[in-house]
Structure formats: C-alpha cells, structure tokens
Write an enzyme that holds these catalytic residues in place. Structure first.
Site, PDB file in Angstrom:
ATOM      1  N   CYS A   1       0.820  -1.211   0.000  1.00  0.00           N
ATOM      2  CA  CYS A   1       0.000   0.000   0.000  1.00  0.00           C
ATOM      3  C   CYS A   1       0.851   1.258   0.000  1.00  0.00           C
ATOM      4  O   CYS A   1       1.717   1.431   0.837  1.00  0.00           O
ATOM      5  CB  CYS A   1      -0.940   0.013   1.199  1.00  0.00           C
ATOM      6  SG  CYS A   1      -2.386  -0.990   0.884  1.00  0.00           S
TER       7      CYS A   1
ATOM      8  N   CYS B   1      -8.096   8.330 -38.677  1.00  0.00           N
ATOM      9  CA  CYS B   1      -6.823   7.717 -39.079  1.00  0.00           C
ATOM     10  C   CYS B   1      -6.005   8.721 -39.869  1.00  0.00           C
ATOM     11  O   CYS B   1      -4.795   8.858 -39.674  1.00  0.00           O
ATOM     12  CB  CYS B   1      -7.074   6.450 -39.890  1.00  0.00           C
ATOM     13  SG  CYS B   1      -8.097   6.698 -41.363  1.00  0.00           S
TER      14      CYS B   1
END
Lengths: 447, 435
Positions: B138, B352
């Site tokens: 953690c 594209c």
C-alpha cells in the site's frame, strides 16, 4: 372526450382544454445535463467532419460537442453563434435528419447519429437563458444599412453588420419581428415565445433598431431607403402563395396553410382556433406536414395530406412525414384535386384524380375519387409577393437574382433567404445567406 | 468444458478468480455475497494490530472516466481494515467453515518487528484460513508509518519479514509487491530468498488522480486538502502485465508462483495474465464498479475461450505467452507490415488520416479522385499501428504483413525472408563488440 370532437364543420374547442397544452408542448424536449453528456460522448471528433460540410452555416460541430463534453457550455455556445447567431432556432427547426445528422458517421456506422440538433439546443439554451453575449460592435464605421425583413436572413445580416460597426435599421411588415420564426414555424417546434427571445438576444449587441408594421411598397421604397442608407439588404421571404389548381365555385373555398400556421402561432388560446372534423391538405412540403399535424393536434378527427407525387418526391423529410403519421395524419400519394364544390350542409366535396408518371411527366389517370371534408388547406408553395416594390431588381424563376456575394442587380442592394433564387427554403440557409451578405456589404462599404 | 479448478501453492479453489484484499473483502457479509455469486476465493482485507486504524470521514476515492463515464481508473486513500482485529478473525473463521471449497487468504500488515508478525500469525492460524498475504504494497497512509510500500521498496526488509513469517507459520506465505519501484524483479527475488511460496502483484500505484480547480486541491478532497492515493482499475493493467511477465521471465525467480493483480475486468484480461505467467488473478476494481455478478462473465468467458481454442485446463495456458516476450533488440527488423483499410466497414470519420497526417507519417489520404476516402499510402506507411488504435470501428484497419520478396514501397527494397535484429544491424555501433 368532449362532444364537439365528432361535430362536422369548422369549429372551435374540439378538445378538452388540458389536451391542447399537452398536444402543443415542446416536440423535442431539451436534453438534461446528463443526457447531454452521454450524447456528446458519442461524437468521434471527425477530421473535416461531414456534419460540418452538411451544415449550411458550417458550424464547427465536433468542436462545440467536445466543449459540451468537457463542461464548457459557454464556449460551446460561442462556437455555434460564431457561425450562426440564430443557432438556437436552428437547433429546433433544422431538418437535421437530412443535414448534419444524416452526414454523421455514426449514422453510417450504426444508424444512430449523434444528436447534434439537441446538443446544439443544449448549448445555445444555456447561453440564451443566462443572456451570455459574446460579441461587441466594432468601432462605428459611420455607415448605415437598411434591412428589410426581420426574419432569419434579416436578423443574421443585421447582427453581422452590427459586429462590423455599422448601424442597422430593420423594417418588418408584421407587428412582431422574427419572420417565419415567429409566424411560420409549427407551434410545437418553438414554444415559450422562443422566437421573440431570440430577436431580443440577437439585437442585444446594439446598433440595431427594428421598425415594425413597415412594409416595402407601402411607405418604403428601395430608392428612398438608399437615399438614407449606404446599402439595403432584402430578406423579405415569400409573401404570396400559389393558387389551387382546381376548379372551384368560390375563391375562399380553401384556406392558405401559411396563414393558418401564423394564426395558430399567434393564438393565445388554442381552443379558439377553429378546425374541421375532416381536413384535407394539398401539398407535399414542410408546410403541408405542419398544417396537417397541427390540425390533428387541434382535434380534427380525420386529416389527409394529398400529394400529387410519391413519398420520395415530397419536400418534407421522411422523418417529418413519419412524425406526422405518428400523430394520425394520413398521407396519400399520387393524387391531385381537380374540382372542389360546396355542399348544401357547408362541407366541401373534393374531387381527386389519381396521378401517375408517363414518360417522366406527371399525368392524370382518368380515375377519380371524391372526398367530403370540412376544411381544405393549400400548402402548394409560395411566391415572391413583393412584385413592384422591388422595382427594377432582376428576378429569375420568380425569385430575386443574386450573385455569389448575394448582391442583386442593383449594386447597392443585397438579398438573402427564401426570396432569392437557388436556395432551399430552410431557416439555416437564410441565416447563412444573411450572414454572408453582411460580410459582402461590409467589404463593399469599407474598401 | 474446460477445467478451471485451481491449486495455488496448495490452496484450492473452484476457479482462478479471487477477490483481492480491498474494501470488497473487509467483512463476512461481503465475502459471503461474493462466494454465493461464484468467486473462487478471497484475500481478506489487510489486518493490522489493535488499536485499529481509522479512515477519513470524507471521500476515499477518485476516478478517471472514458466515454459515457466508463470508469477506467480508480484512486483510493482508504487504509487497511478499520475494524477490531478480533471481529475480523472471528468472521474469517466463520466464512472458512461455511465455505470450505473456496480459497480464503488473510492479508497482513504489522510493524517490522518479529514479535508483531509472530503474534498475528498465531491468531490467523486459529481461523483455519488457507494462507497469508503479506501486504508490502500500500502506497498511502501506512507507508508513512513504516509499513506497506515502505517495506516493499526495500528488498532486504522483504526478505527479512518473509523469513520471519515462514519460520513462524505452517501456512503458505504470499508476498504482495508494490509497483512503486524501478525494477520489480528485486523485491520478487528478495521474497523468494526469504522463502515466500508466491508473490502477488501489483498493489496500487502512487497517484494524484485529479485536482479540484475551484479549491485548487487534489481529489478526493478532505476539508480543502488532498493526498496521494493508490491507483488501480483497467488503466493499470499494462503496468501489471509487464511486471508479472518480468518476474516470470527472470532466471532467479523462474517458477515462483504469481498471483496476478491489476485491472482485471474481463475474462480476456484474466487470460492475458495467465499466459504471461500468473497462476491465478485477483480482482477488485471491476467488482467495485459492477458488483460481484461479473464473476459469471469471467468464468464463462474463460471457459468458452479455452473450449474453443482446445485448452483443457489452466496448466495448458499458464505462461504460454512468455516465450514470445523478448527484448526490443531481438525483434525481427525485417518484418514489414502495412496498414490496410477495409472500405466496406470504414465510416469515414477521418481520424486515421488526421492522426497520421498531424502526428505521424502522412501515410493516409483524405481524398481520392475528389471523394472523401481514406487509403493507405504504402510509400509512406511505416506500419506503426496508430491508425488501428484511433479507428472507432474494430477490425476496419488491420496491419498486414508483407510477404518476403514483396517490394516495400517505402524503402524501395524487397522484404527479406531472413530474421534480422538490432544486434545484427549495420547501424548498430555495438554490433562489432557483440560479435
């Protein structure tokens, strides 16, 4: 259901009063903020976006939608108004299904375009409700321009001229400004006095004054206006209507749909607008759809739109036709009226002839059907009514001839909107032409 | 039907999907709901010493979203369990007794003192759970107190504590690793040296997820202040996959069992972890986003894929992608691919084109013969795959390999049939040294 629903004749109050309110509520309610975010998320932010190309005013649609999705409604509205100061009305009345939304790549991809019209309304409503003004007039040029007609073309022209620092006086024949936005749009497309709010919003830039009840040809002449102003813009629309091409035994046998729509828009109480139990509308455009649909909403039991050609030939979009059908309007094709007679009871017998195409030409078939109705509307196109009022300005195909800068044959006069040749009779096109004419006027006056 | 039964360091479970140590496993109520839904196992939310810690009373989570507010990344500042140790131990015992066929592992985090670990291990053994996971991961709250990631960032500490634990308990010991380090192989090696039965990774990544621009404060914002938290969810999967693969490929830790954690959301994610060397997976954010019912899709999706592909059991997919993970210098530089756009599925959005035009190689048209049309210009296409990744339509753009002998119009040379990598390349100044 009240008894009057089934009564023959053209009468008021066919429906319970609360039904009117329901029937004439906003046709496409606005998106709430969450709906708007979901809808905005669907935009692909296309390169050289097809929706922009399809928009007559070329609003940067991907940009304004991206601004909605990033929480910048103010910027989104500005993006819209930069191109189209009447973006609020266009969001309501544009046939988006044949313009931006038809071009949307998601229509191609999955048959569900991004809801561009509703998103545009979301952004413009925000700006207009909060009266966010984005434009200031440039330094005063000392030039003044007369704009004839306070409809979409005239307002768009006036606003762009005001931005450039010119003073504008708009003359309008009607008691209220707005043109067809105020008098010609179906009631459920523009609720809550939106057209008047929009006039106020547009003219708030300053430098624009509006003179109502001032019609070209009455006290105004183009020459007179040019004595006082540096230029004139004509956005006068089409005041006349085409006549019914059928034999009739009196002149007032049919109702002009344009007048009826205007009456309805101005009505303070829909129950006071008389409508027949059996209604026929002759025509195939948006006006025919609007009047047919609204006759149903006023309580007409049986409404037929009769059009002389097929579904695909109708000027009304298929979406408009479908919405009308959903309201219970019966759209019949390939028939035209040949004779209308009044019966003893006051009803009308409309003799229809079925039509067909013969060698590419529309012809009658010799087969007939007579329909008994209480009320007959004509919505078969409008004509330029100005006639002599426009003087020597050249006309072609019944409309004012303009060049690519919307200049007429009089070099000090420009024109735009429905009154000019070559348009498509759309609000958004009128806005584009008014705006572009203003740019041309500005270029002509300051250089 | 493919056999998903699983044995992880001796801990058996009906499928390889465990819930990770996190809020969904903090209480008997939640874990029982998970087991009823079909989860194969759970790692109980980390226990610490009494007096138990406290959490903030304000928001504990922040997030980033994709389109339509799909949760892509979650950040939390919650600490280990904030319930008394006894309560947790009793519930663990109760759950294990009621669900003997499920894996139940207890996560632990206590100070780096041998008696602390010895004491808690004895208590955990009493619950008869299947094993322990040492929380060395953690990144927030506990690390400042010398626990969690503070241990996981020092391999010597990992080895030391792991050895203590292995000495003190008969239970399998899994060491959970933090990604907040430069090279995850070092802590993994330390865990192995300390005798760990397995490692699990990744824990969350140190992060500030967003800033409140009105308050000028990190989010989640507690009374005007924020702090770094632990980042997880779909967005961290690529980092986790790389770390899992690098441990699985490391000669020193080869064969050390790995429990894969990090953004597992679908069966496909899980399968990817397994093929890169994980033996099972642990899930948290997906459950916290959609609830425990996703286990049905996870199990059925994995089974269906295995059935369709002819993989009878988990052993037959475990680590299968590892031989194909290599270093960049061994990639075949003679391999040549070009983008191909399927015009039938193209919706003409132009993304594209603009991606390639503005930011890459100017290798996609936007107009052909006056029509809006997007085609690859082979003379310019380097086969980079950017167009594939920005295209909104799946499989509309694909990368097609040029066969050996074909002309690569970009280089003007024929594609070589031979394998040739950077170590052999004439441009490599180190080439001679390597020979």
């Amino acid at each position: 259901m009240v008894d009057r629903y089934l009564e023959d004749g053209v009468i008021e109050g066919r429906l319970d009063s609360d039904l009117y309110e329901q029937n004439f509520a906003d046709a496409h309610p606005p998106l709430d903020p969450h709906e708007a975010l979901v809808a905005a998320d669907r935009c692909y932010f296309c390169y050289d976006a097809p929706c922009v190309t399809a928009c007559p005013t070329a609003i940067d649609i991907p940009k304004f939608i991206r601004q909605i999705s990033t929480g910048n409604l103010e910027g989104s509205a500005r993006t819209i108004f930069d191109q189209n100061i009447l973006g609020g009305m266009c969001a309501r009345v544009c046939p988006t299904e044949t313009l931006c939304e038809q071009a949307c790549v998601r229509e191609t991809a999955e048959g569900q375009p991004v809801q561009i019209g509703l998103l545009q309304r979301h952004a413009t409503d925000h700006a207009m409700k909060n009266n966010l003004q984005f434009y200031d007039p440039a330094e005063d040029t000392g030039k003044t321009i007369a704009v004839i007609g306070a409809g979409p073309a005239g307002l768009a022209c006036a606003h762009r001229l005001a931005m450039k620092g010119h003073k504008v006086v708009i003359h309008d024949a009607n008691p209220k400004a707005g043109g067809l936005n105020e008098y010609g749009i179906a009631t459920y497309k523009s609720v809550d006095q939106f057209a008047q709010h929009e006039v106020d919003y547009v003219t708030a830039i300053g430098g624009i004054s509006i003179v109502n009840d001032s019609r070209l040809g009455d006290n105004l002449t183009i020459d007179g206006l040019l004595d006082e102003h540096h230029a004139v813009f004509l956005g006068i629309g089409l005041g006349g209507v085409n006549a019914l091409g059928a034999e009739t035994d009196s002149d007032d046998i049919s109702v002009n749909a344009v007048d009826f729509i205007a009456e309805l828009r101005q009505a303070e109480d829909f129950a006071k607008v008389a409508v027949g139990r059996r209604v026929m509308v002759i025509g195939g455009g948006m006006t025919a759809i609007d009047v047919g649909t609204q006759a149903r909403l006023l309580g007409a039991q049986d409404v037929t739109i009769a059009y002389r050609r097929g579904r695909d030939n109708m000027n009304a979009s298929s979406a408009e036709q479908d919405q009308s059908s959903a309201k219970g309007v019966n759209i019949r094709h390939w028939m035209q009226p040949v004779e209308v007679t009044k019966s003893g009871s006051g009803s009308l017998n409309v003799k229809m002839e079925f039509t067909t195409l013969s060698e590419g030409k529309l012809t009658g078939t010799g087969k007939f059907e007579t329909v008994e109705v209480d009320q007959l509307f004509t919505a078969i196109g409008q004509t330029l009514a100005a006639g002599e009022a426009i003087g020597s300005i050249a006309v072609e195909h019944g409309r004012i001839r303009v060049d690519e800068t919307f200049r007429t044959s009089n070099p000090s006069v420009w024109a735009g909107g429905d009154c000019v040749a070559g348009g498509d009779d759309l609000t958004v096109t009128a806005v584009a032409q008014g705006r572009d004419a203003a740019e041309a006027i500005h270029a002509a006056l300051v250089t | 039907m493919a056999d998903l039964r699983h044995n992880f360091v001796g801990i058996k479970s009906p499928n390889p999907f465990w819930l990770a140590s996190a809020p969904p496993t903090d209480k008997e109520y939640n874990v029982v709901r998970a087991f009823k839904a079909g989860w194969g196992g759970a790692v109980w939310k980390t226990l610490g010493l009494d007096p138990h810690i406290v959490n903030v009373g304000g928001p504990r989570y922040g997030a980033i979203w994709g389109a339509d507010r799909r949760l892509l990344g979650l950040n939390n500042i919650e600490l280990i369990t904030d319930r008394p140790l006894d309560v947790n131990l009793q519930e663990i015992k109760s759950v294990k007794k009621a669900w003997p066929d499920r894996a139940l592992v207890t996560s632990l985090m206590v100070p780096c003192e041998e008696p602390c670990w010895e004491g808690i291990l004895r208590q955990v053994e009493d619950t008869e759970c299947d094993g322990v996971e040492l929380n060395f991961g953690c990144p927030h709250g506990m690390s400042e107190r010398g626990m969690g990631a503070a241990v996981g960032q020092v391999p010597e500490y990992i080895e030391m504590v792991t050895r203590w634990c292995k000495d003190k308990t008969r239970m399998p010991v899994i060491v959970k690793l933090t990604p907040n380090i430069t090279d995850v192989r070092y802590p993994a090696r330390a865990a192995k040296a300390g005798g760990a039965d397995a490692v699990s990774l990744i824990n969350t990544i140190s992060s500030i997820i967003s800033v409140d621009l009105d308050q000028f404060a990190p989010e989640p914002t507690i009374d005007g202040k924020g702090t770094h938290g632990g980042y997880c969810g779909p967005a961290v999967k690529p980092i986790a996959l790389n770390m899992v693969a690098s441990i699985a490929r490391d000669a020193e830790t080869a064969g050390l069992p790995i429990s894969g954690i990090g953004g597992v959301t679908t069966w496909r994610d899980a399968a990817e972890f397994l093929t890169l060397g994980a033996e099972n997976v642990q899930v948290c954010t997906a459950a916290m986003t959609y609830g425990f019912k996703i286990i049905e899709e996870l199990v059925e999706g994995l089974e269906q894929w295995m059935d369709n592909a002819g993989h009878p059991d988990l052993d037959s997919i475990h680590g299968r992608a590892l031989p194909n993970v290599t270093e960049w210098q061994y990639l075949n530089l003679n391999y040549t691919a070009k983008a191909r756009i399927d015009q039938d599925s193209c919706i003409k959005c132009g993304r594209c084109h603009i991606a390639c035009e503005d930011t890459s190689h100017q290798a996609i048209t936007n107009m052909v013969d006056g029509e809006r049309r997007f085609e690859v210009i082979d003379e310019e296409c380097v086969g980079c795959n950017l167009c594939v990744n920005v295209c909104p339509v799946e499989s509309c753009i694909t990368m097609e390999r040029l066969p050996a002998g074909d002309l690569d119009k970009r280089t003007g040379k024929d594609v070589s049939p031979d394998y040739g990598n950077w170590t052999m390349h004439p441009n490599n100044p180190m080439r001679d040294a390597a020979e």
